[in-house]
Motif scaffolding. Structure first.
Motif, PDB file in Angstrom:
ATOM      1  N   ILE A  29     -15.420  33.720  -2.529  1.00 58.38           N
ATOM      2  CA  ILE A  29     -16.788  34.221  -2.711  1.00 58.38           C
ATOM      3  C   ILE A  29     -17.567  34.352  -1.409  1.00 58.38           C
ATOM      4  O   ILE A  29     -18.602  35.006  -1.378  1.00 58.38           O
ATOM      5  N   ASN A  30     -17.063  33.766  -0.322  1.00 56.32           N
ATOM      6  CA  ASN A  30     -17.807  33.802   0.936  1.00 56.32           C
ATOM      7  C   ASN A  30     -18.086  35.217   1.440  1.00 56.32           C
ATOM      8  O   ASN A  30     -19.201  35.492   1.892  1.00 56.32           O
ATOM      9  N   PRO A  31     -17.140  36.162   1.387  1.00 58.72           N
ATOM     10  CA  PRO A  31     -17.477  37.522   1.840  1.00 58.72           C
ATOM     11  C   PRO A  31     -18.588  38.168   1.015  1.00 58.72           C
ATOM     12  O   PRO A  31     -19.432  38.889   1.556  1.00 58.72           O
ATOM     13  N   MET A  32     -18.613  37.899  -0.292  1.00 56.16           N
ATOM     14  CA  MET A  32     -19.677  38.455  -1.132  1.00 56.16           C
ATOM     15  C   MET A  32     -21.025  37.860  -0.761  1.00 56.16           C
ATOM     16  O   MET A  32     -22.020  38.571  -0.646  1.00 56.16           O
ATOM     17  N   VAL A  33     -21.068  36.549  -0.582  1.00 56.03           N
ATOM     18  CA  VAL A  33     -22.321  35.879  -0.233  1.00 56.03           C
ATOM     19  C   VAL A  33     -22.806  36.363   1.132  1.00 56.03           C
ATOM     20  O   VAL A  33     -23.995  36.614   1.321  1.00 56.03           O
ATOM     21  N   ARG A  34     -21.895  36.535   2.058  1.00 59.79           N
ATOM     22  CA  ARG A  34     -22.264  37.043   3.378  1.00 59.79           C
ATOM     23  C   ARG A  34     -22.860  38.450   3.273  1.00 59.79           C
ATOM     24  O   ARG A  34     -23.850  38.772   3.935  1.00 59.79           O
ATOM     25  N   GLY A  35     -22.280  39.274   2.404  1.00 58.61           N
ATOM     26  CA  GLY A  35     -22.818  40.614   2.192  1.00 58.61           C
ATOM     27  C   GLY A  35     -24.190  40.581   1.562  1.00 58.61           C
ATOM     28  O   GLY A  35     -25.077  41.369   1.915  1.00 58.61           O
ATOM     29  N   TRP A  36     -24.395  39.675   0.600  1.00 56.59           N
ATOM     30  CA  TRP A  36     -25.712  39.542  -0.027  1.00 56.59           C
ATOM     31  C   TRP A  36     -26.747  39.078   0.998  1.00 56.59           C
ATOM     32  O   TRP A  36     -27.891  39.518   0.973  1.00 56.59           O
ATOM     33  N   ILE A  37     -26.342  38.174   1.888  1.00 63.55           N
ATOM     34  CA  ILE A  37     -27.264  37.708   2.928  1.00 63.55           C
ATOM     35  C   ILE A  37     -27.646  38.871   3.841  1.00 63.55           C
ATOM     36  O   ILE A  37     -28.817  39.042   4.195  1.00 63.55           O
ATOM     37  N   ASN A  38     -26.667  39.682   4.212  1.00 62.20           N
ATOM     38  CA  ASN A  38     -26.957  40.833   5.075  1.00 62.20           C
ATOM     39  C   ASN A  38     -27.882  41.828   4.382  1.00 62.20           C
ATOM     40  O   ASN A  38     -28.836  42.322   4.978  1.00 62.20           O
ATOM     41  N   TYR A  39     -27.598  42.126   3.114  1.00 59.45           N
ATOM     42  CA  TYR A  39     -28.407  43.115   2.394  1.00 59.45           C
ATOM     43  C   TYR A  39     -29.807  42.588   2.100  1.00 59.45           C
ATOM     44  O   TYR A  39     -30.807  43.209   2.460  1.00 59.45           O
ATOM     45  N   GLY A  41     -31.343  39.990   3.275  1.00 57.15           N
ATOM     46  CA  GLY A  41     -32.056  39.586   4.481  1.00 57.15           C
ATOM     47  C   GLY A  41     -32.723  40.759   5.180  1.00 57.15           C
ATOM     48  O   GLY A  41     -33.775  40.608   5.786  1.00 57.15           O
ATOM     49  N   LYS A  42     -32.120  41.924   5.046  1.00 54.38           N
ATOM     50  CA  LYS A  42     -32.680  43.092   5.719  1.00 54.38           C
ATOM     51  C   LYS A  42     -33.645  43.872   4.833  1.00 54.38           C
ATOM     52  O   LYS A  42     -34.712  44.286   5.277  1.00 54.38           O
ATOM     53  N   PHE A  43     -33.267  44.102   3.573  1.00 59.39           N
ATOM     54  CA  PHE A  43     -34.044  44.994   2.722  1.00 59.39           C
ATOM     55  C   PHE A  43     -34.937  44.284   1.701  1.00 59.39           C
ATOM     56  O   PHE A  43     -35.842  44.899   1.161  1.00 59.39           O
ATOM     57  N   TYR A  44     -34.656  43.017   1.411  1.00 58.95           N
ATOM     58  CA  TYR A  44     -35.420  42.332   0.371  1.00 58.95           C
ATOM     59  C   TYR A  44     -35.452  40.832   0.668  1.00 58.95           C
ATOM     60  O   TYR A  44     -34.950  40.019  -0.108  1.00 58.95           O
ATOM     61  N   PRO A  45     -36.035  40.433   1.806  1.00 61.25           N
ATOM     62  CA  PRO A  45     -35.960  39.027   2.222  1.00 61.25           C
ATOM     63  C   PRO A  45     -36.654  38.060   1.273  1.00 61.25           C
ATOM     64  O   PRO A  45     -36.270  36.891   1.200  1.00 61.25           O
ATOM     65  N   SER A  46     -37.637  38.518   0.517  1.00 66.27           N
ATOM     66  CA  SER A  46     -38.309  37.609  -0.404  1.00 66.27           C
ATOM     67  C   SER A  46     -37.400  37.204  -1.561  1.00 66.27           C
ATOM     68  O   SER A  46     -37.612  36.175  -2.192  1.00 66.27           O
ATOM     69  N   GLU A  47     -36.398  38.002  -1.840  1.00 64.66           N
ATOM     70  CA  GLU A  47     -35.479  37.719  -2.936  1.00 64.66           C
ATOM     71  C   GLU A  47     -34.256  36.920  -2.483  1.00 64.66           C
ATOM     72  O   GLU A  47     -33.524  36.376  -3.308  1.00 64.66           O
ATOM     73  N   LEU A  48     -34.050  36.803  -1.179  1.00 67.73           N
ATOM     74  CA  LEU A  48     -32.852  36.154  -0.648  1.00 67.73           C
ATOM     75  C   LEU A  48     -32.735  34.700  -1.083  1.00 67.73           C
ATOM     76  O   LEU A  48     -31.665  34.247  -1.478  1.00 67.73           O
ATOM     77  N   LYS A  49     -33.833  33.962  -1.045  1.00 67.73           N
ATOM     78  CA  LYS A  49     -33.789  32.550  -1.419  1.00 67.73           C
ATOM     79  C   LYS A  49     -33.390  32.380  -2.882  1.00 67.73           C
ATOM     80  O   LYS A  49     -32.619  31.482  -3.211  1.00 67.73           O
ATOM     81  N   LYS A  50     -33.876  33.259  -3.756  1.00 70.75           N
ATOM     82  CA  LYS A  50     -33.512  33.179  -5.171  1.00 70.75           C
ATOM     83  C   LYS A  50     -32.019  33.417  -5.367  1.00 70.75           C
ATOM     84  O   LYS A  50     -31.371  32.729  -6.143  1.00 70.75           O
ATOM     85  N   VAL A  51     -31.487  34.401  -4.656  1.00 66.88           N
ATOM     86  CA  VAL A  51     -30.064  34.720  -4.775  1.00 66.88           C
ATOM     87  C   VAL A  51     -29.216  33.543  -4.297  1.00 66.88           C
ATOM     88  O   VAL A  51     -28.264  33.130  -4.967  1.00 66.88           O
ATOM     89  N   LEU A  52     -29.558  32.977  -3.151  1.00 65.06           N
ATOM     90  CA  LEU A  52     -28.771  31.883  -2.602  1.00 65.06           C
ATOM     91  C   LEU A  52     -28.901  30.611  -3.431  1.00 65.06           C
ATOM     92  O   LEU A  52     -27.933  29.863  -3.575  1.00 65.06           O
ATOM     93  N   ASN A  53     -30.085  30.368  -3.989  1.00 64.54           N
ATOM     94  CA  ASN A  53     -30.233  29.219  -4.884  1.00 64.54           C
ATOM     95  C   ASN A  53     -29.398  29.395  -6.141  1.00 64.54           C
ATOM     96  O   ASN A  53     -28.832  28.432  -6.666  1.00 64.54           O
ATOM     97  N   TYR A  54     -29.310  30.626  -6.627  1.00 68.57           N
ATOM     98  CA  TYR A  54     -28.478  30.888  -7.796  1.00 68.57           C
ATOM     99  C   TYR A  54     -26.996  30.683  -7.484  1.00 68.57           C
ATOM    100  O   TYR A  54     -26.263  30.102  -8.284  1.00 68.57           O
ATOM    101  N   VAL A  55     -26.567  31.113  -6.319  1.00 64.95           N
ATOM    102  CA  VAL A  55     -25.174  30.899  -5.907  1.00 64.95           C
ATOM    103  C   VAL A  55     -24.881  29.409  -5.808  1.00 64.95           C
ATOM    104  O   VAL A  55     -23.846  28.926  -6.276  1.00 64.95           O
TER     105      VAL A  55
END
Length: 104
Positions: A29-39, A41-55
């Protein structure tokens, strides 16, 4: 968090992954999480914490299902993953940027 991300996490943490060790799951799952962080983090940083907390919460649920001593003990599973993250913070992409479970 988008619906597709939740569905993707559920697919990767389904019953089939109960037979894998945590290193196998992390490397899958690490490549997927890294991709989500890149996406996010760049286009929707306010949502990044929610995504990572869910992971991270999904990893905790996986650990509760995988390891007998952690079944039904969410806090213990969270602490166990936190200790792994503290020992080896480079294993997961979201641990590198500081999204870690409670460390015991």
């Amino acid at each position: 968090m988008d619906c597709w991300a939740r569905g993707f996490c559920f697919l990767y943490f389904s019953m089939i992954f109960l037979f894998l060790y945590y290193m196998d799951v992390l490397f899958l799952i690490n490549p997927m999480v890294r991709g989500w962080i890149n996406y996010y983090g760049k286009f929707y940083p306010s949502e990044l914490k929610k995504v990572l907390n869910y992971v991270e919460a999904t990893l905790v649920r996986w650990a509760m299902g995988k390891y007998k001593k952690l079944r039904g003990r969410k806090w213990r599973a969270s602490r166990c993953l936190g200790r792994v993250a503290k020992r080896a913070p480079l294993l997961m992409a979201h641990w590198r940027i500081g999204c870690v479970s409670a460390v015991g």
